[in-house]
Design an enzyme around this catalytic site. Structure first.
Site, PDB file in Angstrom:
ATOM      1  N   GLU A 101       6.566 -22.389 -32.579  1.00  0.00           N
ATOM      2  CA  GLU A 101       6.389 -22.799 -33.619  1.00  0.00           C
ATOM      3  C   GLU A 101       7.448 -22.275 -34.755  1.00  0.00           C
ATOM      4  OE1 GLU A 101       2.872 -22.162 -37.441  1.00  0.00           O
ATOM      5  OE2 GLU A 101       2.250 -22.007 -35.113  1.00  0.00           O
ATOM      6  N   ASP A 103       8.301 -22.860 -38.871  1.00  0.00           N
ATOM      7  CA  ASP A 103       7.558 -23.158 -40.067  1.00  0.00           C
ATOM      8  C   ASP A 103       8.257 -22.836 -41.234  1.00  0.00           C
ATOM      9  OD1 ASP A 103       5.121 -22.964 -38.842  1.00  0.00           O
ATOM     10  OD2 ASP A 103       4.866 -20.746 -39.251  1.00  0.00           O
ATOM     11  N   GLU A 105       6.923 -23.158 -45.197  1.00  0.00           N
ATOM     12  CA  GLU A 105       5.899 -22.782 -45.971  1.00  0.00           C
ATOM     13  C   GLU A 105       6.145 -22.709 -47.370  1.00  0.00           C
ATOM     14  OE1 GLU A 105       2.237 -21.126 -43.385  1.00  0.00           O
ATOM     15  OE2 GLU A 105       3.867 -19.467 -43.524  1.00  0.00           O
TER      16      GLU A 105
END
Length: 296
Positions: A101, A103, A105
């Site tokens: 993953e 990310d 954010e």
């Protein structure tokens, strides 16, 4: 070693995917993505898509396909005003407990305080590689480009084509690298006031709801994984350059950051990074091994 302007232009052209043929896909949301939850929290305004968060639900979307290597870009305008407690995410992820993953954010804040961007990298189900930074612009006033570039040698996070993070392949040091799992592309907005703003001290003020994140400019220039199941080895072979197929993301110039990109990353770290897991001795009394090699 200095890089000439013509050489720099060529490198940037390759990086943007304009020099060699890749798998360029449409920039229209419906061609690439589909709602994944809370369909009634989607607002369509021409080429723009807006995701809504209120005290009943957040919302999110996902790509229709999965990809191995290439570049994904979305233009986002973040929640304006008091966005404390909210998180808007843009990320890539594979499936399963040993997933990979990448990310972005975006952590909301009280009015007048800057957004923080948290990036993270999961490899074989293990994350805990958070970095946080502020930005050199107000991300709520206009759309900005947020991109993830990924090939067998590195993962790069970019903001308006400025490198803000690099994660290199260090398999030769015995450190796993995410290179054999196709990943979907996702975005969502949700309430995370237990941790998102000042460690959870500031809670979401629902009197400011609905919170709206706006999107446009959906671009995926990447190797699409077949819908049917294929082995990791076959997929890697399909998405790696060969005598028959040359992919732009496999160009030797993209095996590492060029001089200009290295300077960009140094500037970001010196002026905008506010947290780096590599420097968190309380969480990691023994410095994570990859941190020894990722310092510029």
């Amino acid at each position: 070693m200095a890089v000439s302007m013509s050489r720099m232009t060529l490198l940037m052209g390759i990086f943007m995917g304009f020099v060699m043929v890749g798998l360029v896909t449409s920039a229209k949301f419906d061609d690439l993505f589909q709602p994944s939850w809370a369909f009634d929290h989607f607002i369509y305004e021409g080429e723009q898509l807006k995701l809504k968060l209120d005290n009943s639900s957040g919302s999110g979307f996902q790509s229709k396909s999965k990809y191995l290597f290439g570049k994904v870009n979305i233009q986002i305008k973040l929640v304006e005003g008091d966005s404390a407690g909210t998180v808007t995410a843009f990320y890539m992820s594979s499936e399963g407990p040993n997933h990979n993953e990448f990310d972005f954010e975006f952590l909301g804040n009280t009015t007048g305080e800057p957004y923080l961007i948290q990036t993270n990298v999961y490899v074989n189900g293990v994350g805990n590689r958070e970095q946080r930074m502020n930005l050199w612009f107000d991300p709520t006033k206009d759309f900005h480009n947020y991109s993830i570039f990924w090939n067998p040698r590195q993962v790069i996070f970019l903001v308006d084509d400025t490198v803000v993070r690099q994660h290199s392949n260090l398999e030769h040091k015995g450190i796993p690298f995410p290179k054999d799992q196709p990943m979907g592309v996702y975005s969502s907005i949700w309430n995370a006031d237990d941790w998102a703003t000042q460690g959870g001290r500031i809670k979401t003020d629902w009197s400011h709801a609905p919170f709206i994140a706006s999107y446009k400019g959906f671009q995926i220039d990447a190797c699409e994984s077949p819908a049917s199941s294929v082995s990791a080895a076959d997929l890697t072979k399909k998405c790696t350059s060969s005598a028959e197929n040359k992919y732009w993301w496999d160009e030797p110039a993209l095996s590492e950051l060029n001089l200009h990109q290295s300077h960009e990353l140094l500037w970001v770290k010196a002026n905008h990074m506010v947290y780096d897991y590599c420097s968190d001795n309380s969480r990691f009394p023994v410095t994570p091994e990859e941190c020894q090699h990722h310092r510029h």
